[in-house]
Scaffold this active site. Structure first.
Site, mmCIF file in Angstrom:
data_model
loop_
_atom_site.group_PDB
_atom_site.id
_atom_site.type_symbol
_atom_site.label_atom_id
_atom_site.label_comp_id
_atom_site.label_asym_id
_atom_site.label_seq_id
_atom_site.Cartn_x
_atom_site.Cartn_y
_atom_site.Cartn_z
ATOM 1 N N GLY A 144 7.860 24.120 9.072
ATOM 2 C CA GLY A 144 9.139 24.517 8.576
ATOM 3 C C GLY A 144 9.835 23.525 7.717
ATOM 4 O O GLY A 144 10.323 22.696 8.304
ATOM 5 N N LEU A 145 9.712 23.510 6.112
ATOM 6 C CA LEU A 145 10.319 22.553 5.476
ATOM 7 C C LEU A 145 11.310 23.479 4.558
ATOM 8 O O LEU A 145 12.641 23.470 4.317
ATOM 9 C CB LEU A 145 9.326 21.937 4.545
ATOM 10 C CG LEU A 145 9.992 21.150 3.437
ATOM 11 C CD1 LEU A 145 10.804 20.044 3.995
ATOM 12 C CD2 LEU A 145 9.141 20.354 2.520
ATOM 13 N N ARG A 182 -20.750 48.816 -16.773
ATOM 14 C CA ARG A 182 -19.877 49.641 -17.125
ATOM 15 C C ARG A 182 -20.316 49.926 -18.819
ATOM 16 O O ARG A 182 -20.320 49.070 -19.561
ATOM 17 C CB ARG A 182 -18.378 49.220 -17.409
ATOM 18 C CG ARG A 182 -17.400 49.931 -18.197
ATOM 19 C CD ARG A 182 -17.107 51.343 -17.492
ATOM 20 N NE ARG A 182 -16.104 51.814 -18.251
ATOM 21 C CZ ARG A 182 -15.427 53.056 -17.709
ATOM 22 N NH1 ARG A 182 -16.024 53.833 -16.836
ATOM 23 N NH2 ARG A 182 -14.486 53.749 -18.429
ATOM 24 N N GLU A 217 4.089 25.773 -2.585
ATOM 25 C CA GLU A 217 3.583 24.099 -2.400
ATOM 26 C C GLU A 217 3.861 23.260 -3.961
ATOM 27 O O GLU A 217 3.030 22.992 -4.381
ATOM 28 C CB GLU A 217 2.193 24.332 -2.205
ATOM 29 C CG GLU A 217 1.911 24.943 -0.991
ATOM 30 C CD GLU A 217 1.625 24.122 0.473
ATOM 31 O OE1 GLU A 217 1.864 22.938 0.004
ATOM 32 O OE2 GLU A 217 1.642 24.505 1.435
ATOM 33 N N THR A 259 6.432 24.493 -7.217
ATOM 34 C CA THR A 259 6.149 25.313 -8.420
ATOM 35 C C THR A 259 5.313 24.831 -9.501
ATOM 36 O O THR A 259 5.410 23.670 -9.700
ATOM 37 C CB THR A 259 7.570 25.978 -8.928
ATOM 38 O OG1 THR A 259 8.178 24.838 -9.391
ATOM 39 C CG2 THR A 259 8.361 26.527 -7.662
#
Lengths: 401, 260
Positions: A147-148, A285, A380, A382
């Site tokens: 929890g940060l 394909r 973690e 941006t």
């Protein structure tokens, strides 16, 4: 990295080239590292790939997988002692890569457990804290979270409002945390909070009175992963709940550096899975009477993907070697997180276009990876923050404070 | 038994995921990276389970491979085997199945023998399927083939031996040699702790002459490979358009094969 062992090798039209390992990067890995990677890959094939599209669709984390991960030795694998396997950083990175080739949510679980919850206890905890938690967490018997981040403190974590005050010898914790991976399934939370002197880490059992986790629903990304809000309401902790050996933002930031390393390796796996899927699809394909892989525009896409995946792997492996020599710097971690995640997201989007309409279904892994990577791009650190860390590293001028 | 020692014969083969190539002498090229033959992972797992059940003892490995290759043996050590002996010698190039058995038997003796020796029914690259029985003959031990279940009671080996119709229940005194069929146990993952531990487990490399086995290689082979031709390509199946009567054609096809 062993990008090989793909069934594609048989049908490869390139004449003796492994389309997944164009640079022969697997030559740079030791036998132990190759075995860790092959084992992690087999684990994902056996335990993750059969169920992942359904878990993602239903928005559930496969909790049964945790004890299997523990038995494999995946949890806290790069830590020494206390039931941990004690592998190299490179091996940890390769395991993260294979987990994320399965799903970013599965790799996120491993990152949070090993690098964000176990690492701070291992690095900054008391002997009693280590003995109490690490063996159970390594075995997958106890789940951890970290929890940060708070609702109003994301890129600027030092503006956090959660705080712990002394009451006699006890601590009383108040506040809340947001976007916490594993929060709702955790047995223990490593919570960072202001105290009178500095930000401190606390080892919080989630069954303590005053602890509450509210899961975040309606996510369109990381759906096979639990994301939660944590609320602390006069949560009373004994004196020995505090991590004794760290004070200040260095504590949580060093955990993030650990986890970011796992991410910059992990996303190579997500990118590889997207590229593999696009390559296989393009070879099968048929339009205008031939496989679309034979068209120049599609070849451009496939080559861009192949080059991105191989380059990202070289970055990851190089940073892993630096980490094993204890030479890696935070700016170098930012380099890897900044560019590898960006490249992986580009590969996923390009792969989606190769698969056409099929690319938007969960029958193929591509849009799942693509949606997941939108989260990985932001969490973690941006993309913007890593840009500014690198900007500061090369100019000496801090643009964000 | 309170303790039992098992030796597993493991073969390290070119990765089946990459196409194999033949050398000028028509033998499979083995100069690249080799991996543990998946067929042998069942024997390793069975050996580990038997030692666990006995409550003591250890699993050892013997292997014969060129260029000092130990990657596949490391995989088996990471699964839990205690030690290994590799026979690696340029002179072994061209060895036939019987020479291979003599070499492995000598390695087994050099390790001090065992209560039980396990091999796969056949390797995934050579498929001669004769080496386990030849090892038994060279060592003068009883041999039980196609083991699908193995239990040790009071020093006696009890084997469910796979047959076309079902299985035979075979008992046999120890020591003995068994060959195990693929898929009879679920091979464990080499755990990451196991992989780390395997780095420090003893792996001795010896030559054929260290073992006193001569002649070996082409010199000792009772055969030569004159030529190699591609197996006949499997013919394309018959495609039936289902006009509502397709089932009848399938039934007729199966009746013709006498399977229904």
């Amino acid at each position: 990295m062993n990008l090989s062992t793909s069934p594609l090798q048989h049908t490869n039209v390139g004449g003796g080239v492994d389309p997944l390992d164009l640079l022969d990067i697997s030559r740079l890995l030791s036998p132990e590292e190759l075995l860790v990677q092959a084992t992690a890959r087999r684990f994902v094939e056996d335990h993750v790939l059969p169920g992942i599209s359904d878990w993602y669709d239903r928005g559930v984390f496969p909790r049964d997988l945790v004890s299997e991960m523990g038995a494999l030795g995946l949890l806290g694998m790069h830590l020494d002692g206390y039931g941990c396997a004690g592998t190299s950083a490179v091996s940890y990175g390769l395991a993260c890569l294979e987990m994320e080739a399965g799903d970013s949510g599965i790799r996120s679980f491993v990152s949070v457990q090993g690098s964000l919850a176990m690492f701070p206890i291992w690095a900054f905890g008391s002997e009693e804290q280590k003995v109490e938690w690490l063996p159970r967490m390594a075995a997958g018997e106890a789940i951890g979270c970290f929890g940060l981040t708070e609702a109003d403190s994301g890129s600027d974590p030092s503006s956090m409002r959660s705080h712990a005050r002394r009451d006699g010898t006890d601590w009383v914790l108040n506040g809340s945390k947001m976007w916490i991976t594993n929060g709702g399934i955790a047995d223990v939370a490593v919570v960072w909070a202001r105290t009178e002197d500095a930000v401190r880490g606390f080892v919080v059992p989630t069954d303590a009175p005053g602890f509450k986790a509210n899961n975040i629903h309606k996510k369109s990304s990381l759906r096979a992963s639990v994301t939660s809000e944590l609320v602390f309401d006069d949560l009373r902790l004994p004196a020995d709940a505090m991590l004794p050996n760290v004070a200040g933002m260095r504590g949580p930031l060093s955990c993030l550096n650990e986890a970011r390393f796992g991410i910059l390796c992990g996303v190579v796996g997500a990118a590889r899975a997207c590229y593999e899927s696009a390559l296989a699809y393009a070879c099968e394909r048929v339009q205008f009477g031939r496989p679309i892989a034979g068209f120049q525009l599609t070849q451009r896409k496939l080559v861009e993907m192949a080059v991105s995946v191989n380059k990202a792997m070289l970055v990851a492996l190089h940073l892993g070697r630096l980490k094993d020599e204890h030479l890696i710097t935070p700016a170098q971690v930012s380099f890897g997180k900044f560019d590898n995640v960006r490249q992986a997201l580009e590969v996923a989007r390009e792969a989606r276009s190769v698969l056409g309409a099929n690319g938007i279904t969960l029958e193929y892994p591509v849009i799942r990876h693509m949606n997941n990577l939108e989260s990985v791009y932001t969490y973690e650190g941006t993309n913007e923050i890593h840009t500014l860390i690198l900007g500061q590293a090369i100019t000496g001028l801090a643009a964000f404070k | 038994m309170e303790s039992m020692n098992v030796i597993v014969c493991v073969k390290q083969i070119p990765d089946p995921a990459t196409p194999g190539a033949l050398g000028a002498d028509n033998t499979l090229k083995r100069d690249g990276k080799l991996i543990l033959d998946e067929s042998d992972s069942y024997g390793v797992e069975m050996a580990l389970q038997l030692v666990d059940a006995a409550g003591g003892g250890e699993v050892s490995l013997v292997s014969m491979a060129p260029n000092g290759e130990v990657s596949g043996m490391r995989t088996a050590l990471a699964m839990g085997a205690a030690k290994g002996m590799l026979v690696s010698d340029p002179a072994l190039q061209g060895s036939d199945a019987l020479t291979t058995a003599k070499v492995l038997a000598a390695a087994i003796n050099k390790l001090g023998g065992a209560d039980l020796i396990i091999a796969a029914t056949e390797s995934s690259d050579g498929y001669t399927g004769t080496v386990p029985e030849q090892i038994a003959e060279v060592l003068g031990l009883p041999s039980v083939t196609f083991a699908k279940k193995v239990v040790i009671t009071g020093g006696t080996l009890n084997v469910n031996r796979q047959t076309e119709a079902g299985y035979d229940e075979v008992t046999c005194p120890l020591p003995a040699v068994i060959s195990v069929t693929a898929g009879v146990v679920e091979p464990r993952y080499p755990s990451f702790k196991g992989i780390m531990a395997a780095k420090n487990k003893p792996l001795e490399t010896v030559t054929a002459s260290d073992l006193g086995v001569t002649p070996v290689g082409w010199a000792g082979a009772g055969q030569s490979i004159v030529s190699v031709t591609q197996a006949e390509a499997r013919a394309a199946g018959e495609i039936i358009e289902d006009d509502g009567e397709g089932y009848a054609k399938i039934v007729a096809f199966l009746e013709n094969l006498k399977v229904i």
